[in-house]
Design a protein around this motif. Structure first.
Motif, PDB file in Angstrom:
ATOM      1  N   GLN A 359      64.364   0.909 -22.766  1.00 24.73           N
ATOM      2  CA  GLN A 359      63.512  -0.280 -22.855  1.00 24.73           C
ATOM      3  C   GLN A 359      63.467  -1.062 -21.545  1.00 24.73           C
ATOM      4  O   GLN A 359      62.457  -1.665 -21.204  1.00 24.73           O
ATOM      5  CB  GLN A 359      63.981  -1.189 -24.000  1.00 24.73           C
ATOM      6  CG  GLN A 359      63.796  -0.576 -25.382  1.00 24.73           C
ATOM      7  CD  GLN A 359      62.337  -0.256 -25.670  1.00 24.73           C
ATOM      8  OE1 GLN A 359      61.435  -0.992 -25.292  1.00 24.73           O
ATOM      9  NE2 GLN A 359      62.097   0.889 -26.314  1.00 24.73           N
ATOM     10  N   ALA A 360      64.589  -1.075 -20.809  1.00 26.09           N
ATOM     11  CA  ALA A 360      64.601  -1.767 -19.522  1.00 26.09           C
ATOM     12  C   ALA A 360      63.539  -1.149 -18.611  1.00 26.09           C
ATOM     13  O   ALA A 360      62.887  -1.843 -17.826  1.00 26.09           O
ATOM     14  CB  ALA A 360      65.980  -1.690 -18.873  1.00 26.09           C
ATOM     15  N   GLY A 361      63.348   0.175 -18.742  1.00 29.62           N
ATOM     16  CA  GLY A 361      62.336   0.866 -17.951  1.00 29.62           C
ATOM     17  C   GLY A 361      60.935   0.526 -18.425  1.00 29.62           C
ATOM     18  O   GLY A 361      60.033   0.252 -17.609  1.00 29.62           O
ATOM     19  N   VAL A 362      60.730   0.493 -19.753  1.00 29.38           N
ATOM     20  CA  VAL A 362      59.415   0.142 -20.302  1.00 29.38           C
ATOM     21  C   VAL A 362      59.008  -1.246 -19.817  1.00 29.38           C
ATOM     22  O   VAL A 362      57.899  -1.472 -19.322  1.00 29.38           O
ATOM     23  CB  VAL A 362      59.463   0.169 -21.858  1.00 29.38           C
ATOM     24  CG1 VAL A 362      58.159  -0.364 -22.446  1.00 29.38           C
ATOM     25  CG2 VAL A 362      59.733   1.578 -22.362  1.00 29.38           C
ATOM     26  N   TRP A 363      59.944  -2.180 -19.935  1.00 28.31           N
ATOM     27  CA  TRP A 363      59.690  -3.572 -19.544  1.00 28.31           C
ATOM     28  C   TRP A 363      59.372  -3.665 -18.046  1.00 28.31           C
ATOM     29  O   TRP A 363      58.419  -4.314 -17.635  1.00 28.31           O
ATOM     30  CB  TRP A 363      60.902  -4.416 -19.918  1.00 28.31           C
ATOM     31  CG  TRP A 363      60.826  -5.854 -19.500  1.00 28.31           C
ATOM     32  CD1 TRP A 363      61.594  -6.467 -18.559  1.00 28.31           C
ATOM     33  CD2 TRP A 363      59.950  -6.868 -20.013  1.00 28.31           C
ATOM     34  NE1 TRP A 363      61.254  -7.791 -18.447  1.00 28.31           N
ATOM     35  CE2 TRP A 363      60.237  -8.058 -19.331  1.00 28.31           C
ATOM     36  CE3 TRP A 363      58.930  -6.874 -20.973  1.00 28.31           C
ATOM     37  CZ2 TRP A 363      59.562  -9.252 -19.563  1.00 28.31           C
ATOM     38  CZ3 TRP A 363      58.258  -8.069 -21.210  1.00 28.31           C
ATOM     39  CH2 TRP A 363      58.567  -9.245 -20.521  1.00 28.31           C
ATOM     40  N   ALA A 364      60.168  -2.975 -17.240  1.00 29.05           N
ATOM     41  CA  ALA A 364      59.967  -3.027 -15.779  1.00 29.05           C
ATOM     42  C   ALA A 364      58.596  -2.448 -15.416  1.00 29.05           C
ATOM     43  O   ALA A 364      57.867  -3.017 -14.599  1.00 29.05           O
ATOM     44  CB  ALA A 364      61.083  -2.267 -15.068  1.00 29.05           C
ATOM     45  N   ARG A 365      58.242  -1.324 -16.032  1.00 30.35           N
ATOM     46  CA  ARG A 365      56.965  -0.689 -15.698  1.00 30.35           C
ATOM     47  C   ARG A 365      55.785  -1.548 -16.143  1.00 30.35           C
ATOM     48  O   ARG A 365      54.768  -1.616 -15.474  1.00 30.35           O
ATOM     49  CB  ARG A 365      56.879   0.702 -16.344  1.00 30.35           C
ATOM     50  CG  ARG A 365      57.824   1.723 -15.709  1.00 30.35           C
ATOM     51  CD  ARG A 365      57.511   3.136 -16.159  1.00 30.35           C
ATOM     52  NE  ARG A 365      57.766   3.363 -17.579  1.00 30.35           N
ATOM     53  CZ  ARG A 365      58.976   3.661 -18.094  1.00 30.35           C
ATOM     54  NH1 ARG A 365      60.025   3.763 -17.300  1.00 30.35           N
ATOM     55  NH2 ARG A 365      59.127   3.854 -19.387  1.00 30.35           N
ATOM     56  N   ASN A 366      55.941  -2.223 -17.280  1.00 30.81           N
ATOM     57  CA  ASN A 366      54.832  -3.041 -17.781  1.00 30.81           C
ATOM     58  C   ASN A 366      54.675  -4.360 -17.048  1.00 30.81           C
ATOM     59  O   ASN A 366      53.610  -4.957 -17.072  1.00 30.81           O
ATOM     60  CB  ASN A 366      55.030  -3.340 -19.280  1.00 30.81           C
ATOM     61  CG  ASN A 366      54.732  -2.129 -20.122  1.00 30.81           C
ATOM     62  OD1 ASN A 366      54.090  -1.187 -19.653  1.00 30.81           O
ATOM     63  ND2 ASN A 366      55.196  -2.132 -21.358  1.00 30.81           N
ATOM     64  N   PRO A 371      64.324  -3.374 -13.215  1.00 29.40           N
ATOM     65  CA  PRO A 371      65.070  -2.721 -14.297  1.00 29.40           C
ATOM     66  C   PRO A 371      66.509  -3.233 -14.238  1.00 29.40           C
ATOM     67  O   PRO A 371      67.153  -3.166 -13.185  1.00 29.40           O
ATOM     68  CB  PRO A 371      64.997  -1.239 -13.965  1.00 29.40           C
ATOM     69  CG  PRO A 371      64.477  -1.132 -12.579  1.00 29.40           C
ATOM     70  CD  PRO A 371      63.919  -2.445 -12.156  1.00 29.40           C
ATOM     71  N   VAL A 372      67.005  -3.764 -15.372  1.00 25.63           N
ATOM     72  CA  VAL A 372      68.332  -4.398 -15.314  1.00 25.63           C
ATOM     73  C   VAL A 372      69.451  -3.375 -15.464  1.00 25.63           C
ATOM     74  O   VAL A 372      70.616  -3.701 -15.267  1.00 25.63           O
ATOM     75  CB  VAL A 372      68.487  -5.504 -16.380  1.00 25.63           C
ATOM     76  CG1 VAL A 372      67.511  -6.629 -16.112  1.00 25.63           C
ATOM     77  CG2 VAL A 372      68.302  -4.958 -17.786  1.00 25.63           C
ATOM     78  N   ARG A 373      69.104  -2.120 -15.839  1.00 24.67           N
ATOM     79  CA  ARG A 373      70.124  -1.093 -16.008  1.00 24.67           C
ATOM     80  C   ARG A 373      70.125  -0.134 -14.820  1.00 24.67           C
ATOM     81  O   ARG A 373      69.065   0.273 -14.331  1.00 24.67           O
ATOM     82  CB  ARG A 373      69.854  -0.304 -17.304  1.00 24.67           C
ATOM     83  CG  ARG A 373      69.963  -1.165 -18.552  1.00 24.67           C
ATOM     84  CD  ARG A 373      71.364  -1.698 -18.768  1.00 24.67           C
ATOM     85  NE  ARG A 373      72.281  -0.644 -19.160  1.00 24.67           N
ATOM     86  CZ  ARG A 373      72.572  -0.340 -20.415  1.00 24.67           C
ATOM     87  NH1 ARG A 373      72.037  -1.049 -21.416  1.00 24.67           N
ATOM     88  NH2 ARG A 373      73.394   0.631 -20.711  1.00 24.67           N
ATOM     89  N   ILE A 374      71.327   0.229 -14.382  1.00 26.09           N
ATOM     90  CA  ILE A 374      71.448   1.113 -13.222  1.00 26.09           C
ATOM     91  C   ILE A 374      70.849   2.489 -13.548  1.00 26.09           C
ATOM     92  O   ILE A 374      70.060   3.035 -12.769  1.00 26.09           O
ATOM     93  CB  ILE A 374      72.927   1.261 -12.814  1.00 26.09           C
ATOM     94  CG1 ILE A 374      73.474  -0.111 -12.376  1.00 26.09           C
ATOM     95  CG2 ILE A 374      73.076   2.266 -11.663  1.00 26.09           C
ATOM     96  CD1 ILE A 374      74.985  -0.156 -12.240  1.00 26.09           C
ATOM     97  N   SER A 375      71.168   3.030 -14.747  1.00 21.69           N
ATOM     98  CA  SER A 375      70.702   4.390 -15.046  1.00 21.69           C
ATOM     99  C   SER A 375      69.202   4.467 -15.329  1.00 21.69           C
ATOM    100  O   SER A 375      68.638   5.554 -15.336  1.00 21.69           O
ATOM    101  CB  SER A 375      71.493   5.029 -16.174  1.00 21.69           C
ATOM    102  OG  SER A 375      72.187   4.094 -16.920  1.00 21.69           O
ATOM    103  N   THR A 376      68.552   3.321 -15.554  1.00 22.99           N
ATOM    104  CA  THR A 376      67.107   3.341 -15.778  1.00 22.99           C
ATOM    105  C   THR A 376      66.379   3.963 -14.586  1.00 22.99           C
ATOM    106  O   THR A 376      65.385   4.678 -14.745  1.00 22.99           O
ATOM    107  CB  THR A 376      66.594   1.900 -16.005  1.00 22.99           C
ATOM    108  OG1 THR A 376      67.228   1.383 -17.159  1.00 22.99           O
ATOM    109  CG2 THR A 376      65.091   1.876 -16.206  1.00 22.99           C
ATOM    110  N   LYS A 377      66.916   3.699 -13.391  1.00 22.81           N
ATOM    111  CA  LYS A 377      66.244   4.158 -12.167  1.00 22.81           C
ATOM    112  C   LYS A 377      66.130   5.676 -12.109  1.00 22.81           C
ATOM    113  O   LYS A 377      65.243   6.210 -11.457  1.00 22.81           O
ATOM    114  CB  LYS A 377      66.999   3.642 -10.934  1.00 22.81           C
ATOM    115  CG  LYS A 377      66.808   2.153 -10.727  1.00 22.81           C
ATOM    116  CD  LYS A 377      67.427   1.671  -9.437  1.00 22.81           C
ATOM    117  CE  LYS A 377      68.927   1.443  -9.599  1.00 22.81           C
ATOM    118  NZ  LYS A 377      69.503   0.698  -8.467  1.00 22.81           N
ATOM    119  N   ALA A 378      67.054   6.381 -12.803  1.00 27.60           N
ATOM    120  CA  ALA A 378      67.066   7.842 -12.733  1.00 27.60           C
ATOM    121  C   ALA A 378      66.297   8.500 -13.879  1.00 27.60           C
ATOM    122  O   ALA A 378      66.161   9.722 -13.914  1.00 27.60           O
ATOM    123  CB  ALA A 378      68.510   8.336 -12.718  1.00 27.60           C
TER     124      ALA A 378
END
Lengths: 460, 294
Positions: A359-366, A371-378
């Motif tokens: 979800q951190a990725g969904v939010w960041a992309r939208n 992205p507040v999570r480190i692993s989201t970046k990967a």
């Protein structure tokens, strides 16, 4: 009669339509109302009492007060809907409360009236006031019960909400300043397609970027926001770049340190003796309208600027002076204290969901928030997104280099505006930075006093 | 011992006046008294306690260098806003009072800004004032005049706020003046004409004295309204640049709802209350003596 009513209404509509068209034509510029740390807000605020406590074992209804409207509001509503769809224990009701300031004001009023939400979005300059007043909960045991892994949160963002080793404020819509430039103007005057490495380099470039007509500057090389649109947030990294700071961790104000003053002098010169910058209430309008070639602004504006600007937007890390410096900003989530344990746990479940890796990725992309999570970046989705949006990659790459803001701006009530008004005196009135910041230092110290008293009570 | 009739009348009086009085007590007098109390305590809306601090809040407010600039701003804003509204409003009312074509249309057009939202008006004017693409600049540019930096220059921001405020409220004054003009007896003009009075003499000796109650009413209500003007300032300038358009009411808002300092905001509210009280007394005592109610 009905016929006549209709005609009159139609005429009114026509009048309104033609009126607004004329007004728009007169302005001749597309605008976004986004300001560095607050997302656009409309006036459809809805205040509601929290849901009634449910029977044990059944669905728990919780209320979430947030500050997102427009595109951001849709992204937020979508996230709430997917949470409600993903599980059946908790139902979240998202209620828009206005911008960050209005949300905090309503929370304050709600505390008096005993109608508070179960989750609340609080900005960088607000959460601490409620922490000191004991109005928001410590989240560690709640988080543990939900299996939240704090070690995977971006430390620069997470640690800001930690007091005495306990978590009170979980990063959610977090942003940092970013250097934005108009690629079209850059190409037109033959500059390399990148942000300046240092402010010294930018000062060399600036004269080519300016456009004058007589004595009027038609295009500025750079644009500053005013106090109300958070110049003190964007001045924070510049102070660090010059080796100064607003205050130390123990709330000793350092506005009159020579390096802080050097940064203030730099801002003053940019708009006065060197004359390459202007100061306006809404920097995004000037940037999109092409009346400013570059600016520092929130990463949260990236998506909006990219889609609204009629030219290619370039971004880069903030320029260096003696050092590199960049701060964080934006908002995070907190759980008001005093709610029943069942509701608090439900609120934590929601926070855990919206800040999970996916979800951190969904939010960041939208939205363009970090992205507040480190692993989201990967994650594959994020990697694809980075490839398609290299500007966003730049913003995220800068994140590990950022740090939390000085206490004077974020922990001192109205510290942001006290510093902001001081900068207006320096830039607009041309007053001596040392005189102005002596006043600012004194006012910050005075205002910080009761906060320190409360803090000693809370933290010992 | 009151007679049953007296008691009956007293009861009727209480019945009639009671509901209104109760509303005023709850929503006007109690907040007023509570505000006086708040001005002597330290409170940030969040603390459970409100420690008594004596005159500290007053000392803090009055010793701030900004405060006197803000008081000056408030009076400058009120003086020019009311003055211009009264003078231009009168001129326009006299014009519209003539049997001209499209008189009703003109009246509607003039009144329309009054019914618009102040926030909307301020947003539109912020574009009109823009020195690079604004409407005013479009007119000035062909004349070779550089547009002032209306909202970003401390010297021009207050005039800009006054212009918008007068533009928005002018229509109200015009309509009230018009009503006044139509209330002046025709015979007075005829008598003046018979006595050989020219247009100017008729204006000075018939129209103006005839309008004085209206002008008095407008001056009282306009002064009170300008001291409470908030929406236009909030949207147009946010009290800036620096503090050049911060008035007492805006200062009160900042102290109370941005700084969360209920005590100091209370002090400013007390100051504002006192100023309005004194102004109203002066207006009623001295201005009213010169008003000709015909």
């Amino acid at each position: 009669m009905t016929q006549q009513m209709l005609t009159r209404r139609q005429m009114l509509k026509l009048l309104l339509a033609s009126g607004s068209t004329a007004a728009l034509a007169a302005c001749g510029a597309a605008t976004t109302t986004q300001t560095p740390t607050s997302p656009p807000a409309n006036d459809e605020a809805e205040t509601g009492a929290p849901a009634v406590v449910s029977e044990p074992g059944s669905t728990v209804n919780i209320t979430y007060w947030g500050s997102f409207s427009g595109n951001l509001g849709e992204a937020e509503q979508a996230m709430v809907s997917s949470f409600n769809a993903a599980q059946s224990d908790v139902v979240v009701d998202y209620q828009f409360q206005g911008n960050y300031e209005e949300t905090a004001q309503k929370f304050t009023a709600g505390l008096q009236a005993n109608t508070i939400p179960d989750v609340i979005l609080l900005s960088d300059v607000w959460w601490f006031s409620f922490y000191v007043a004991g109005m928001i909960s410590q989240l560690d045991s709640l988080a543990q019960a939900e299996g939240v892994d704090f070690s995977d949160y971006e430390p620069a963002l997470l640690n800001e909400g930690v007091r005495q080793g306990k978590h009170f404020w979980i990063p959610f819509a977090r942003s940092t300043p970013l250097f934005y430039y108009n690629k079209e103007i850059w190409a037109e005057v033959g500059l390399p397609d990148r942000a300046p490495e240092t402010w010294a380099e930018f000062e060399e470039w600036a004269p080519q970027l300016i456009e004058r007509e007589g004595t009027t500057m038609r295009r500025a090389a750079y644009v500053h926001p005013n106090g109300a649109s958070y110049i003190a947030w964007l001045f924070q990294p510049v102070v660090w770049q010059h080796g100064g700071q607003y205050s130390t961790d123990d709330f000793t104000m350092t506005m009159t340190d020579s390096d802080t003053l050097r940064a203030a002098q730099f801002f003053q010169d940019s708009a006065r003796s060197n004359g390459w910058a202007t100061l306006v209430p809404d920097i995004n309008t000037d940037f999109i309208g092409g009346t400013a070639a570059s600016m520092m602004a929130s990463t949260g504006s990236l998506a909006g600027l990219t889609s609204n600007a009629p030219f290619d937007v370039g971004v880069g890390f903030l320029p260096k002076e003696t050092n590199f410096g960049c701060c964080t900003g934006g908002a995070g989530l907190a759980i008001p204290s005093g709610a029943p344990a069942e509701k608090q746990q439900a609120a934590m479940k929601f926070i855990a969901f919206v800040t999970n890796v996916e979800q951190a990725g969904v939010w960041a992309r939208n939205t363009g928030y970090m992205p507040v999570r480190i692993s989201t970046k990967a994650t594959p989705d994020m990697v694809n997104f980075f490839n398609e949006n290299p500007n966003f990659k730049t913003a995220v790459d800068q994140l590990p280099l950022t740090q939390a803001q000085d206490a004077a701006r974020v922990f001192v009530r109205n510290g942001d505006q006290i510093i902001g008004k001081g900068l207006e005196r320096i830039i607009i009135n041309g007053e001596d930075p040392s005189t102005v910041f002596t006043d600012v230092n004194a006012e910050l110290t005075r205002v910080a006093e009761p906060i320190l008293e409360d803090l000693r009570e809370v933290e010992g | 011992m009151p007679s049953p009739r007296e008691r009956h009348e007293w009861l009727l009086f209480v019945l009639l006046i009671g509901p209104n009085l109760a509303l005023f007590a709850v929503f006007t007098y109690w907040p007023l008294i509570y505000n006086f109390y708040l001005s002597f305590v330290r409170w940030n809306f969040l603390r459970p306690t409100k420690p008594f601090v004596g005159l500290d809040n007053y000392a803090n407010v009055f010793s701030s260098a900004q405060f006197w600039t803000i008081v000056t701003n408030t009076f400058v804003f009120a003086f020019f806003s009311v003055g211009l509204t009264l003078i231009i409003g009168l001129a326009l009312a006299l014009l519209i009072n003539q049997p001209l074509r499209y008189r009703n249309t003109a009246r509607a057009v003039l009144f329309s800004p009054v019914i618009m939202s102040g926030a909307v008006v301020a947003v539109v004017w912020s574009y009109i004032f823009d020195p690079r693409y604004g409407l005013i600049d479009q007119f000035l540019r062909p004349l070779g005049i550089a547009s002032p930096n209306w909202l970003s220059d401390p010297a021009w921001a207050m005039p800009a706020v006054i212009i918008v405020y007068v533009w928005k409220n002018l229509g109200y004054a015009v309509v009230i003046y018009l009503a006044g003009l139509q209330g002046i007896p025709r015979e007075l003009y005829e008598a003046a004409r018979v006595d050989g009075a020219g247009p100017w003499a008729r204006f000075w000796h018939v129209t103006l004295p005839g309008l004085s109650p209206i002008a008095f009413f407008l001056s009282v209500t306009s002064v009170l309204a300008t001291f409470q003007a908030f929406d236009i300032i909030k949207v147009l300038t946010d009290g800036g640049p620096v503090i050049s358009t911060t008035t007492l009411i805006y200062h009160l808002y900042t102290l109370g709802f941005v700084s969360y300092d209920a005590g100091q905001a209370g002090v400013v509210a007390v100051v504002l209350f006192m100023i309005m009280l004194v102004l109203t007394i002066i207006q009623i005592r001295y201005l009213e003596q010169r008003v000709n109610y015909g």
